[in-house]
Design an enzyme around this catalytic site. Structure first.
Site, mmCIF file in Angstrom:
data_model
loop_
_atom_site.group_PDB
_atom_site.id
_atom_site.type_symbol
_atom_site.label_atom_id
_atom_site.label_comp_id
_atom_site.label_asym_id
_atom_site.label_seq_id
_atom_site.Cartn_x
_atom_site.Cartn_y
_atom_site.Cartn_z
ATOM 1 N N GLY A 51 0.999 -1.304 -0.085
ATOM 2 C CA GLY A 51 0.172 0.131 0.102
ATOM 3 C C GLY A 51 0.849 1.303 -0.112
ATOM 4 C CG LEU A 52 -0.707 5.199 -0.517
ATOM 5 C CD1 LEU A 52 -1.669 6.284 0.005
ATOM 6 C CD2 LEU A 52 0.138 5.598 -1.861
ATOM 7 N N GLY A 54 4.068 0.703 2.442
ATOM 8 C CA GLY A 54 4.962 -0.594 1.946
ATOM 9 C C GLY A 54 5.529 -0.273 0.514
ATOM 10 C CG HIS A 275 -15.575 8.021 8.011
ATOM 11 N ND1 HIS A 275 -16.445 8.925 7.360
ATOM 12 C CD2 HIS A 275 -14.648 8.453 7.338
ATOM 13 C CE1 HIS A 275 -15.933 9.732 6.561
ATOM 14 N NE2 HIS A 275 -14.479 9.656 6.565
ATOM 15 N NE ARG A 339 -12.460 11.016 8.914
ATOM 16 C CZ ARG A 339 -11.596 10.366 8.084
ATOM 17 N NH1 ARG A 339 -11.060 9.402 8.251
ATOM 18 N NH2 ARG A 339 -11.464 11.115 6.717
ATOM 19 C CG HIS A 410 -12.841 4.914 7.970
ATOM 20 N ND1 HIS A 410 -13.133 4.742 6.483
ATOM 21 C CD2 HIS A 410 -11.879 5.823 7.686
ATOM 22 C CE1 HIS A 410 -12.315 5.475 5.653
ATOM 23 N NE2 HIS A 410 -11.381 6.369 6.543
ATOM 24 C CD GLU A 434 -5.605 1.498 8.889
ATOM 25 O OE1 GLU A 434 -5.632 1.784 7.420
ATOM 26 O OE2 GLU A 434 -6.478 1.315 9.387
ATOM 27 C CG LEU A 450 -4.367 8.787 2.123
ATOM 28 C CD1 LEU A 450 -4.860 9.573 0.698
ATOM 29 C CD2 LEU A 450 -4.239 7.448 1.867
HETATM 30 C C1 FAD Z 1 -12.747 3.860 1.917
HETATM 31 C C2 FAD Z 1 -11.493 4.335 2.410
HETATM 32 C C3 FAD Z 1 -11.181 5.722 2.306
HETATM 33 C C4 FAD Z 1 -10.116 6.315 2.791
HETATM 34 N N1 FAD Z 1 -9.701 7.602 2.309
HETATM 35 C C5 FAD Z 1 -8.663 8.422 3.057
HETATM 36 C C6 FAD Z 1 -8.314 9.649 2.626
HETATM 37 O O1 FAD Z 1 -8.977 10.136 1.781
HETATM 38 N N2 FAD Z 1 -7.327 10.269 3.118
HETATM 39 C C7 FAD Z 1 -6.669 9.526 4.044
HETATM 40 O O2 FAD Z 1 -5.498 10.001 4.547
HETATM 41 N N3 FAD Z 1 -6.903 8.214 4.610
HETATM 42 C C8 FAD Z 1 -7.935 7.615 3.825
HETATM 43 N N4 FAD Z 1 -8.004 6.327 4.388
HETATM 44 C C9 FAD Z 1 -7.267 5.349 5.129
HETATM 45 C C10 FAD Z 1 -6.166 4.853 4.201
HETATM 46 O O3 FAD Z 1 -6.738 4.596 2.940
HETATM 47 C C11 FAD Z 1 -5.391 4.047 4.858
HETATM 48 O O4 FAD Z 1 -5.175 4.185 6.222
HETATM 49 C C12 FAD Z 1 -4.003 3.620 4.164
HETATM 50 O O5 FAD Z 1 -4.388 3.792 2.778
HETATM 51 C C13 FAD Z 1 -3.442 2.411 4.679
HETATM 52 O O6 FAD Z 1 -2.230 2.288 4.097
HETATM 53 P P1 FAD Z 1 -1.163 1.096 4.285
HETATM 54 O O7 FAD Z 1 -0.113 1.088 3.429
HETATM 55 O O8 FAD Z 1 -0.820 1.296 5.723
HETATM 56 O O9 FAD Z 1 -1.890 -0.223 4.176
HETATM 57 P P2 FAD Z 1 -2.780 -0.961 3.018
HETATM 58 O O10 FAD Z 1 -2.829 0.142 1.801
HETATM 59 O O11 FAD Z 1 -3.869 -1.541 3.568
HETATM 60 O O12 FAD Z 1 -1.757 -2.066 2.459
HETATM 61 C C14 FAD Z 1 -1.639 -3.304 3.160
HETATM 62 C C15 FAD Z 1 -0.712 -4.230 2.309
HETATM 63 O O13 FAD Z 1 -0.370 -5.203 3.206
HETATM 64 C C16 FAD Z 1 -0.179 -6.298 2.589
HETATM 65 N N5 FAD Z 1 -0.612 -7.376 3.545
HETATM 66 C C17 FAD Z 1 -1.356 -7.121 4.609
HETATM 67 N N6 FAD Z 1 -1.256 -8.399 5.288
HETATM 68 C C18 FAD Z 1 -0.311 -9.259 4.687
HETATM 69 C C19 FAD Z 1 0.045 -10.442 4.811
HETATM 70 N N7 FAD Z 1 -0.146 -11.250 5.927
HETATM 71 N N8 FAD Z 1 0.959 -11.022 4.074
HETATM 72 C C20 FAD Z 1 1.295 -10.107 2.758
HETATM 73 N N9 FAD Z 1 0.781 -9.085 2.385
HETATM 74 C C21 FAD Z 1 0.061 -8.552 3.394
HETATM 75 C C22 FAD Z 1 -1.603 -6.209 1.584
HETATM 76 O O14 FAD Z 1 -1.624 -7.098 0.370
HETATM 77 C C23 FAD Z 1 -1.420 -4.517 1.153
HETATM 78 O O15 FAD Z 1 -0.478 -4.720 -0.057
HETATM 79 C C24 FAD Z 1 -9.380 5.748 3.797
HETATM 80 C C25 FAD Z 1 -9.724 4.274 3.935
HETATM 81 C C26 FAD Z 1 -10.893 3.692 3.462
HETATM 82 C C27 FAD Z 1 -11.211 2.392 4.077
#
Ligand code: FAD
Length: 646
Positions: A51-52, A54, A275, A339, A410, A434, A450
């Protein structure tokens, strides 16, 4: 009351420098050890998650010259849940000249988190927010622009300035494409080995250090062990413990939970964000809920009928018979209160019988004024895709009738405990995005996730991980090392156990029931009695799960039931810890609302004298009590006060 936990020694974040807050991060960067470019090629880093957090971490580490092994369970790194983020990303650029600054973003975030976050981390987050936007623009992320060509901004809850950068209602997708392209470049150069459709099922710890992971190939079922000099978890949040949430269906806690079981402390597990603007649940057929971005509260006005039980159509209710309750109760922030406040207010009016739509579980988000003031085209340009999504799901046209919204789970502010360097309590295990607990305290402000994920991945981790890796490369760990074999066998045994139960209940039926318990007792309002009941219900449901779950198919093949079963098994353990954490915190703060602790007008009542700390939990094996370690929070700059948005 039964004591569900025991208390251990306090814990401290020894990585954070003291002194003037404005220079702490600069000083930490300067004191961090460097790795010479030639040595970086000899060091391997595992990054779980694309995700963003990683994606940005993997791309930046590989660009710096480290060898990166990247994992995600989706079929492509660019399908990580971050793609769903709609509304935007905060940065203190002050392009609007409306009084914003790094200090104000820092102040808003500490206050927004209800004084339960670390000042050092939050200040750093606010400072790197400036770099994030420059980095993303350089990558070609198509942020919205104003007529004059400058990047546009809008407002999000909990702030009185416009500091949110956005790309229509698909900011996460555009940012992720930026990070993904940066990753792809490195994949092409051979510095990132990408392993899509691979799930991490265990952490390998050797001599007290994180040295690898056990993964399952989700297509063939093959189990392998992967070794490295350090492991980074960027595996996202655990909101799906509630079954229904706005998170993607696959989001889970397994990577973090497995690390927790291996010794990584878990910080503030009960801090969940509900949310306020989601499409209300429409029946038991649903497997997820849909967010309507908070950005809509810039122009949409939230209201319910003044009188309980008023079942007239919204258009038939005259202005004077409507209650724009957020504008009434919180005149300074109006519809843009944070929120946690907006969600609780919606619950309160629904509890009074003034909710709208089926079951009275909804409030209106009305754009009639905005359409009249700005014109339909302007509204469409800003929110078109969100309106279309709403119409497709509900069959109602939000240009004609107000949207109906209701709060939903959320985001999870809790996560693995990390120090200022983003290192967990297991040396060599770093946690970003996150998945860690670090920057948001008891409530995250909109558009800050983000920012945190990209701040961690592009700017913080590359420095702090380098400091750790400067002592490497570490001793090579062979595949037949007893810790590697033990971790692998643990995974294999668990899979066989799940397959052998051959019971009569589906994984989803257990997950749904667990989610009901969590929503009922550990959701928007929590009480001592309810939480104790939830713990006992969770324990008996977990026991039933291990006796009655039915997982069809085999381990050596694509088997989504098996994937889900493993994740739900971990959710059961996490759910219990969340309830214990919520039970022990006998105060209300941010998203954690204890009914016993509220002001006479129903606002959250903190008890700073007793609870101004991070709760870092240690796992107790064999059904023992988890141990609580308290990290005291000091506030030198933004002094704790009663949060008021009135
Ligand atoms: C609908 C929605 C809208 C949102 N809008 C906003 C916004 O406008 N602004 C904002 O700041 N935030 C927003 N958020 C929150 C934000 O999107 C998330 O907090 C953020 O994108 C999380 O990013 P991350 O890289 O930490 O994890 P994620 O993007 O959840 O990525 C997790 C990664 O880990 C991998 N993974 C997980 N477990 C395993 C495992 N056991 N083995 C291998 N791979 C694994 C997955 O495959 C994925 O690649 C929103 C959230 C939602 C639900």
């Amino acid at each position: 009351m039964i004591e569900y936990w025991s208390e251990g020694d306090p814990i401290a974040d020894t990585a954070a420098p003291d002194g003037p807050i404005e220079t702490r991060w600069e000083r930490r960067k300067f004191s961090a050890k460097l790795v010479n470019p030639a040595n970086r090629r000899k060091l391997t880093v595992i990054v779980v998650g694309t995700g963003l957090a990683g994606g940005s971490a993997a791309a930046t580490l590989a660009e710096a010259g480290y060898r990166v092994k990247s994992y995600c369970y989706q079929d492509s790194p660019r399908r990580a849940h971050s793609i769903a983020a709609q509304g935007g990303i905060n940065a203190a650029k002050n392009y609007r000249n409306d009084g914003d600054s790094v200090y104000r973003l820092f102040y808003d975030t500490v206050k927004g988190g209800d004084f339960r976050a670390r000042e050092s981390n939050v200040y750093r987050l606010a400072s790197v927010s400036l770099n994030i936007i420059d980095q993303c623009v350089a990558q070609g992320v198509p942020f919205a622009r104003e007529y004059g060509g400058l990047l546009d901004n809008r407002s999000f809850g909990g702030t009185q300035v416009s500091r949110t950068f956005y790309a229509r209602g698909q900011t996460g997708q555009q940012l992720l494409l930026g990070a993904y392209q940066a990753m792809e470049r490195q994949i092409g150069l051979g510095t990132i080995e990408m392993n899509a459709r691979h799930e991490m099922l265990e952490l390998i710890v050797v001599d007290g250090k994180a040295r690898g992971i056990v993964v399952r190939d989700l297509v063939t079922g093959e189990i392998t062990t992967e070794m490295a000099d350090a492991v980074v978890l960027a595996s996202g949040g655990y909101g799906n413990v509630f079954f229904l949430s706005t998170n993607a269906k696959g989001c889970n806690v397994t990577a973090s939970w497995r690390a927790h079981r291996k010794g990584a402390l878990f910080g503030n597990p009960c801090y969940t964000q509900i949310h306020p603007t989601c499409i209300p649940e429409s029946g038991t057929h649903q497997s997820k809920l849909t967010l309507m971005s908070e950005s809509l509260r810039n122009d949409g006005r939230v209201w319910v009928p003044r009188v309980a039980g008023d079942s007239r159509k919204p258009g038939d209710i005259p202005e004077e018979e409507r209650d724009y309750y957020l504008e009434r109760i919180y005149p300074s922030f109006g519809n843009l209160v944070p929120r946690d406040i907006a969600s609780r207010a919606a619950k309160n009016v629904c509890d009074e019988g003034r909710g709208v739509g089926p079951g009275g579980l909804g409030v209106y988000l009305d754009f009639a004024d905005a359409i009249q003031r700005l014109g339909r085209q302007a509204v469409e340009e800003k929110y078109g895709n969100l309106f279309e999504m709403y119409q497709r799901i509900t069959g109602e046209d939000p240009y004609q009738v107000p949207m109906r919204i209701y709060p939903a789970v959320h985001y999870t502010m809790g996560g693995l405990w990390v120090d200022y360097d983003l290192q967990s309590t297991i040396p060599g295990l770093f946690v970003v995005g996150e998945a860690n607990f670090s920057d948001h305290g008891a409530n995250r402000l909109g558009a800050s996730a983000l920012m945190q994920g990209l701040g961690d991945g592009y700017f913080v981790l590359p420095t702090t991980l380098g400091n750790y890796l400067a002592a490497g490369p570490f001793e090579t760990i062979e595949q037949d090392h007893e810790e590697v074999q033990r971790a692998r066998k643990g995974v294999e045994d668990r899979i066989s156990r799940l397959l052998q139960i051959d019971g009569d209940r589906t994984v989803d039926s257990f997950h749904r029931e667990l989610g009901h318990i969590m929503w009922e007792y550990c959701g928007m309002e929590r009480t001592e009695e309810g939480l104790a009941k939830a713990i006992s219900l969770i324990r008996s449901l977990r026991e039933e799960f291990w006796q009655r779950v039915k997982v069809p198919g085999a381990g050596e093949q694509l088997n989504q039931n098996l994937e889900k079963a493993g994740r739900v098994a971990d959710f059961f353990e996490l759910a219990e810890l969340m309830c214990i954490d919520a039970l022990h915190r006998r105060e209300s703060c941010g998203g954690h609302f204890r009914a016993e602790s509220q002001t006479p007008d129903g606002e959250a009542l903190r008890h700073d004298d007793e609870f101004s700390y991070v709760a870092a939990w240690e796992y107790a094996p064999d059904g023992g009590k988890p141990t609580l370690h308290k990290e005291r929070l000091e506030f030198e700059y933004v002094h704790p006060s009663t949060r008021s948005y009135k």
